[in-house]
Design an enzyme around this catalytic site. Structure first.
Site, PDB file in Angstrom:
ATOM      1  N   SER A  79       0.830  -1.213   0.000  1.00 38.34           N
ATOM      2  CA  SER A  79       0.000   0.000   0.000  1.00 38.34           C
ATOM      3  C   SER A  79       0.863   1.262   0.000  1.00 38.34           C
ATOM      4  CB  SER A  79      -0.898   0.010   1.233  1.00 38.34           C
ATOM      5  OG  SER A  79      -1.499   1.285   1.355  1.00 38.34           O
ATOM      6  N   SER A  83      -0.503   4.145   0.673  1.00 38.37           N
ATOM      7  CA  SER A  83      -1.227   5.133   1.483  1.00 38.37           C
ATOM      8  C   SER A  83      -0.327   5.837   2.507  1.00 38.37           C
ATOM      9  CB  SER A  83      -2.421   4.480   2.179  1.00 38.37           C
ATOM     10  OG  SER A  83      -3.358   4.100   1.212  1.00 38.37           O
ATOM     11  N   THR A 101      -9.070  -1.154   2.970  1.00 38.03           N
ATOM     12  CA  THR A 101      -8.949  -1.601   1.587  1.00 38.03           C
ATOM     13  C   THR A 101      -9.241  -3.093   1.493  1.00 38.03           C
ATOM     14  OG1 THR A 101      -7.572  -1.471  -0.387  1.00 38.03           O
ATOM     15  CG2 THR A 101      -6.400  -1.826   1.679  1.00 38.03           C
ATOM     16  N   LYS A 149     -13.621  -3.845   2.856  1.00 37.96           N
ATOM     17  CA  LYS A 149     -14.517  -2.685   2.710  1.00 37.96           C
ATOM     18  C   LYS A 149     -15.984  -3.023   3.008  1.00 37.96           C
ATOM     19  CE  LYS A 149     -11.807  -0.222  -0.761  1.00 37.96           C
ATOM     20  NZ  LYS A 149     -11.846   0.494  -2.039  1.00 37.96           N
ATOM     21  N   ASP A 163     -13.986   6.855  -2.489  1.00 35.35           N
ATOM     22  CA  ASP A 163     -13.451   6.369  -3.777  1.00 35.35           C
ATOM     23  C   ASP A 163     -14.051   7.119  -4.970  1.00 35.35           C
ATOM     24  OD1 ASP A 163     -11.702   4.434  -2.814  1.00 35.35           O
ATOM     25  OD2 ASP A 163     -13.242   2.892  -2.743  1.00 35.35           O
ATOM     26  N   ALA A 183     -15.631  -2.367  -6.391  1.00 35.89           N
ATOM     27  CA  ALA A 183     -15.013  -1.170  -6.988  1.00 35.89           C
ATOM     28  C   ALA A 183     -16.039  -0.399  -7.817  1.00 35.89           C
ATOM     29  CB  ALA A 183     -13.809  -1.575  -7.833  1.00 35.89           C
ATOM     30  N   ASN A 198     -20.537  -6.448 -17.421  1.00 39.99           N
ATOM     31  CA  ASN A 198     -19.804  -7.361 -16.545  1.00 39.99           C
ATOM     32  C   ASN A 198     -19.794  -8.757 -17.145  1.00 39.99           C
ATOM     33  OD1 ASN A 198     -18.391  -7.814 -14.079  1.00 39.99           O
ATOM     34  ND2 ASN A 198     -20.153  -8.986 -13.354  1.00 39.99           N
ATOM     35  N   THR A 233     -20.306 -11.495 -15.648  1.00 40.43           N
ATOM     36  CA  THR A 233     -21.567 -12.109 -15.218  1.00 40.43           C
ATOM     37  C   THR A 233     -22.626 -11.008 -15.297  1.00 40.43           C
ATOM     38  OG1 THR A 233     -20.236 -13.356 -13.648  1.00 40.43           O
ATOM     39  CG2 THR A 233     -22.633 -13.438 -13.342  1.00 40.43           C
ATOM     40  N   TYR A 238      -3.619   0.510 -10.597  1.00 37.15           N
ATOM     41  CA  TYR A 238      -2.513   1.421 -10.852  1.00 37.15           C
ATOM     42  C   TYR A 238      -1.186   0.695 -10.753  1.00 37.15           C
ATOM     43  CZ  TYR A 238      -2.375   1.512  -5.750  1.00 37.15           C
ATOM     44  OH  TYR A 238      -2.324   1.148  -4.433  1.00 37.15           O
TER      45      TYR A 238
HETATM   46  P1  ATR Z   1     -13.779  -5.588  -6.268  1.00 39.15           P
HETATM   47  O1  ATR Z   1     -14.351  -5.483  -4.895  1.00 39.15           O
HETATM   48  O2  ATR Z   1     -12.325  -5.199  -6.350  1.00 39.15           O
HETATM   49  O3  ATR Z   1     -14.605  -4.921  -7.307  1.00 39.15           O
HETATM   50  P2  ATR Z   1     -14.892  -8.182  -6.787  1.00 39.15           P
HETATM   51  O4  ATR Z   1     -16.091  -7.849  -5.992  1.00 39.15           O
HETATM   52  O5  ATR Z   1     -14.268  -9.532  -6.660  1.00 39.15           O
HETATM   53  O6  ATR Z   1     -13.726  -7.153  -6.575  1.00 39.15           O
HETATM   54  O7  ATR Z   1     -15.296  -7.933  -8.312  1.00 39.15           O
HETATM   55  C1  ATR Z   1     -14.410  -8.164  -9.307  1.00 39.15           C
HETATM   56  C2  ATR Z   1     -15.068  -7.814 -10.642  1.00 39.15           C
HETATM   57  O8  ATR Z   1     -14.133  -8.068 -11.669  1.00 39.15           O
HETATM   58  C3  ATR Z   1     -16.290  -8.630 -10.969  1.00 39.15           C
HETATM   59  O9  ATR Z   1     -17.190  -7.811 -11.672  1.00 39.15           O
HETATM   60  C4  ATR Z   1     -15.737  -9.742 -11.876  1.00 39.15           C
HETATM   61  O10 ATR Z   1     -16.650 -10.288 -12.753  1.00 39.15           O
HETATM   62  P3  ATR Z   1     -17.677 -11.454 -12.271  1.00 39.15           P
HETATM   63  O11 ATR Z   1     -18.781 -10.719 -11.570  1.00 39.15           O
HETATM   64  O12 ATR Z   1     -18.112 -12.102 -13.526  1.00 39.15           O
HETATM   65  O13 ATR Z   1     -16.892 -12.355 -11.383  1.00 39.15           O
HETATM   66  C5  ATR Z   1     -14.696  -8.949 -12.623  1.00 39.15           C
HETATM   67  N1  ATR Z   1     -13.609  -9.796 -13.166  1.00 39.15           N
HETATM   68  C6  ATR Z   1     -12.662 -10.444 -12.478  1.00 39.15           C
HETATM   69  N2  ATR Z   1     -11.820 -11.070 -13.320  1.00 39.15           N
HETATM   70  C7  ATR Z   1     -12.268 -10.809 -14.583  1.00 39.15           C
HETATM   71  C8  ATR Z   1     -11.834 -11.163 -15.888  1.00 39.15           C
HETATM   72  N3  ATR Z   1     -10.753 -11.915 -16.089  1.00 39.15           N
HETATM   73  N4  ATR Z   1     -12.538 -10.682 -16.946  1.00 39.15           N
HETATM   74  C9  ATR Z   1     -13.623  -9.916 -16.752  1.00 39.15           C
HETATM   75  N5  ATR Z   1     -14.088  -9.552 -15.546  1.00 39.15           N
HETATM   76  C10 ATR Z   1     -13.406  -9.984 -14.482  1.00 39.15           C
END
Ligand code: ATR
Length: 298
Positions: A31, A33, A78, A82, A118, A146, A166, A168, A243
């Protein structure tokens, strides 16, 4: 960069006569921070100490409570804490409620107050880079924490349209439902799309495309080459919330002559917002863009 020191337990002596702040996460050794907050403190003549704390996954709230009981003044939260922070704070600011996640905590009358800085950090960073959001067509990729943290503040800038995509698609649809009350009240058009919908030719151009997915952590882009070809037109600005590196998402945009940015500016700006809340200061004092430039040189 090798991991920097962090605490896994707290000693009351640490707090005597000092204003202690900390970032909680796991892992936390990378981090930035502490460097950022130390620079804010120097610029605004504040005498404080900022630590990294790495609780075991099941020890987060125990350590957070101990931190404030021992006299800790403020915490940043972080990954992966969160959402837990959100459920544990006794008071939440409106933007924390909207985000469903907390990244900044302080104490008022013995109660933990949770905020989320954020989204405002992202909007400030975009503005500093000359990117306005009003009446713009915006695409946000990802539907995890995020994305949730940024959708409200982005919508409040009144884009003409906000599309959440997304891997999914059901999760993007859930986010759209969660933000519908806000977006209806300010007449912002919000929709969920599958990633494959981006592969169509003749897609209306986006002004701004933000990657809030975790794909970059796996050295992947969320976009197929076909989707990248449709989305990244020359006037589009591509922003990755991650980043430190040029991510595959940024690379796809660069190959098509788009302007790109990583999320280091957002990191600095969200930290600045937390710092001024804790210390009751004017944000102008902090010279965030100078601090950002110094971080880029390291
Ligand atoms: P964060 O809290 O950092 O947002 P998270 O809740 O695990 O982390 O969410 C990660 C996001 O990245 C999700 O939208 C995930 O898609 P899914 O909902 O389908 O799991 C997306 N993600 C992670 N790896 C990915 C990849 N290789 N390609 C596309 N989307 C991805």
């Amino acid at each position: 960069m090798s991991p920097l020191p962090f605490l896994t337990h707290l000693e009351p002596d640490l707090f005597k006569g000092r204003d202690i702040y900390a970032v909680f996460g796991n892992p936390i050794g990378h981090s930035q921070s502490p460097q950022i907050h130390e620079q804010f403190a120097r610029r605004s003549n504040q005498d404080l100490t900022y630590l990294r704390i790495q609780p075991e996954p099941d020890q987060f709230f125990t350590m957070l409570s101990a931190f404030f009981q021992m006299g800790g003044k403020g915490a940043n939260i972080t990954v992966p804490f969160k959402l837990e922070a959100y459920t544990q704070c006794q008071q939440l600011t409106p933007r924390a409620k909207l985000a469903g996640a907390v990244n900044t905590i302080w104490q008022e009358s013995g109660q933990l107050v949770g905020d989320n800085t954020d989204g405002v950090g992202l909007v400030r960073d975009l503005r500093s880079q000359g990117i306005e959001l009003k009446n713009k067509r915006i695409l946000i990729v990802g539907a995890g924490g995020a994305s949730r943290g940024i959708i409200g503040p982005i919508a409040q800038e009144l884009p003409s349209s906000l599309i959440i995509t997304n891997r999914t698609v059901g999760k993007a649809e859930e986010l759209v439902v969660a933000f519908k009350e806000l977006t209806n009240s300010i007449a912002v058009d919000i929709r969920a799309w599958s990633l494959s919908q981006l592969e169509q030719e003749n897609l209306l151009p986006f002004d701004l495309v933000m990657n809030a997915s975790a794909a970059g952590l796996d050295r992947q882009s969320p976009f197929s080459e076909l989707a990248a070809k449709s989305v990244f037109r020359p006037k589009c600005f591509a922003y990755d919330l991650l980043y430190g590196k040029t991510t595959p998402f940024m690379q796809q945009a660069l190959e098509r002559s788009c302007r790109v940015s990583d999320g280091l500016g957002m990191l600095v700006e969200q930290a600045a917002e937390a710092f001024v809340l804790w210390r009751k200061l004017n944000i102008e004092l902090l010279d965030t863009r100078i601090i950002l430039a110094s971080l880029r040189q390291v």
